[in-house]
Design a protein around this motif. Sequence first.
Motif, short mmCIF file in Angstrom:
data_model
loop_
_atom_site.label_atom_id
_atom_site.label_comp_id
_atom_site.label_asym_id
_atom_site.label_seq_id
_atom_site.Cartn_x
_atom_site.Cartn_y
_atom_site.Cartn_z
N GLY A 22 4.21 1.26 -9.27
CA GLY A 22 3.56 2.39 -9.95
C GLY A 22 2.78 3.17 -8.91
N LEU A 23 2.80 4.50 -9.00
CA LEU A 23 2.16 5.32 -7.97
C LEU A 23 0.97 6.10 -8.52
CD1 LEU A 23 5.33 6.82 -6.25
CD2 LEU A 23 3.89 4.98 -5.38
N VAL A 169 -1.09 9.59 -12.32
CA VAL A 169 -0.83 8.15 -12.34
C VAL A 169 0.48 7.86 -13.08
CG1 VAL A 169 -1.76 5.89 -13.01
CG2 VAL A 169 -3.32 7.78 -12.42
N ILE A 212 2.25 -2.41 -6.28
CA ILE A 212 3.54 -3.11 -6.23
C ILE A 212 3.39 -4.58 -6.62
CG2 ILE A 212 3.20 -3.29 -3.71
CD1 ILE A 212 6.26 -3.33 -3.46
N LEU A 221 5.05 -8.69 -16.33
CA LEU A 221 4.65 -8.08 -15.07
C LEU A 221 3.89 -9.07 -14.20
CD1 LEU A 221 3.34 -4.50 -16.03
CD2 LEU A 221 5.46 -5.10 -14.85
N GLY A 222 4.16 -9.03 -12.91
CA GLY A 222 3.45 -9.91 -11.98
C GLY A 222 2.14 -9.29 -11.54
P1 ADP Z 1 -6.43 0.85 -11.82
O1 ADP Z 1 -7.12 1.94 -12.53
O2 ADP Z 1 -7.19 -0.41 -11.73
O3 ADP Z 1 -5.90 1.25 -10.48
P2 ADP Z 1 -4.17 1.14 -13.66
O4 ADP Z 1 -3.84 0.25 -14.80
O5 ADP Z 1 -4.64 2.50 -13.98
O6 ADP Z 1 -5.18 0.39 -12.72
O7 ADP Z 1 -2.87 1.23 -12.79
C1 ADP Z 1 -2.83 1.89 -11.62
C2 ADP Z 1 -1.37 1.98 -11.17
O8 ADP Z 1 -0.81 0.69 -11.02
C3 ADP Z 1 -0.47 2.70 -12.14
O9 ADP Z 1 0.36 3.58 -11.39
C4 ADP Z 1 0.36 1.61 -12.76
O10 ADP Z 1 1.64 2.07 -13.10
C5 ADP Z 1 0.44 0.59 -11.67
N1 ADP Z 1 0.63 -0.77 -12.13
C6 ADP Z 1 -0.02 -1.38 -13.14
N2 ADP Z 1 0.39 -2.68 -13.25
C7 ADP Z 1 1.32 -2.88 -12.28
C8 ADP Z 1 2.11 -4.01 -11.86
N3 ADP Z 1 2.01 -5.18 -12.46
N4 ADP Z 1 2.94 -3.83 -10.83
C9 ADP Z 1 3.03 -2.66 -10.20
N5 ADP Z 1 2.32 -1.58 -10.54
C10 ADP Z 1 1.47 -1.68 -11.56
#
Ligand code: ADP
Length: 497
Positions: A22-23, A169, A212, A221-222
């Motif tokens: 996720g980016l 996001v 990632i 999800l990991g």
């Molecule tokens: P934070 O605000 O703590 O950074 P978020 O839930 O808003 O967390 O997620 C931030 C980014 O991480 C998003 O782009 C999301 O898609 C990605 N993301 C969330 N969980 C995972 C996961 N298990 N693996 C990879 N990417 C993830």
Amino acid sequence: MTSPRPTGSSVGTSTSWEVVIGLEVHAQIVSNSKLFSSASTQFAGPPNTQVSFVDGGFPGQLPTLNRFCVEQAVRTGLALDGQVHTVSSFDRKNYFYADLPTGYQISQFFHPIMTGGHLDIEFDHGESKRIRINRLHLEQDAGKSFHDQHPHKSYIDLNRAGVGLMEIVSEPDLSNAEEAILYLKKLRSLLRAIGSCNANMEEGNFRADVNISLRRPGGALGTRCEIKNVNSFKFIQQAIAYEIDRQKTLLEASQPVVQETRLYDPSLGETRSMRSKEEAHDYRYFPDPDLLPVILEPSWIEEVRASLPELPAAKQKRFMETYGLVYYEAHLLTEDVSVAHFFEDGIKHLDDPVAGPKLLSSWILGDFFAKLNKENLSIDASPVTPSMLAALISLITKEVISGRIAKEVFIHMWETQKDPLQIVELHNLVQIDDKSLIQETAEKVLADNPDMVAEYHQGRDKLFGFFVGQTIKQLGGKANPSLVNSILKTLLSADRN
Ligand code: ADP
Ligand code: MG
């Protein structure tokens, strides 16, 4: 639109893993002044010359929201097909860092300006995958620290402090580095098309954090790691590859992946731990008492939607339908708006509306781009204008010159900026259409090469190209290739009888 690919890339050996990415993109808004102050946002100004009392965190200063920045966020949110909210608000994200004089960043945590958009990425041959966008929110940028200017001092430049950012996001819908890069390029092209962000990674106004994790195909999800601020496509690719390997090794040794923020070091080609992942509550978010909620009229949102320019995806589709281009061509021509404009400016000057556009497209993507790259020029600085290139194409479609001679004319045109017809006349490059002259020359070529003619008749069809080439060459490269072809065909079949 096809459905998403069923699985991500598998990186396992004995047992396979699925990659989940996720980016979070920080896109700097193109605006003259900052998000909450009137200080300039000019890039690369002398350090600390663009800092207002608000940006410097002086007590008693009040932020004033920049309406233009809000409009850019709304435009971007609409271009991403998200829901732009009529009510959003600003919160304080508290943390201590030298480049953040207020001790908090003003951001939108509880009520972002947009949620629920998407971006479709496309693979070769037009197959596509939808990447969902969780949210777009407005926030301020921090200043910049320099740790490499002095042996034991750090410097701070606050020019960037308070510049408006859109944080975009994505959902964790990306399955490998290739998809992550396609997504970023697509987003960059969209932002540039609507002009809300310059999306220039080198200038730091388009920065990506890569989240990632690995999981068993179809499983839960990991645990993820977040790689901060990777500032080139190449480094993003390398950081993802490194992180996949690292996490896979841990998981296969039954060791946990620790949720943390990591930094990619391009000189070592590794990521390393920067800090353990903070949770939202660590930032003690609360609504900023200095700022009123942002309230937007639905009718105004619709006005903004109506004023958006044609977006790259729509342009690409139109180019395919209107000009008969294939996906690959339309994609390359619409990725950058200035290229698309160049192409459509050229179209207006073409003589042949059927064959012209395809030929213009292949010239832009071929000789023209090659020359721009070689000279390291942007398309806006090209000495060959759209109308000049279109005039050259028209000479080909009118059969005044062959495609081969056109390459020569193009080089002269680039160097002298002369009209292509003038160049053709000046250098005596007009195509030879004289049938008897071509026939005479072709007969001579065949007579001079009896062995090859024999081989041709025994089935070496490829030699036909040789005869064509020789005939054209003997006529100074100017012979009409289709006439040469038909005359040689006739001669050779007569020869056989
Ligand atoms: P934070 O605000 O703590 O950074 P978020 O839930 O808003 O967390 O997620 C931030 C980014 O991480 C998003 O782009 C999301 O898609 C990605 N993301 C969330 N969980 C995972 C996961 N298990 N693996 C990879 N990417 C993830
Ligand atoms: Mg984050």
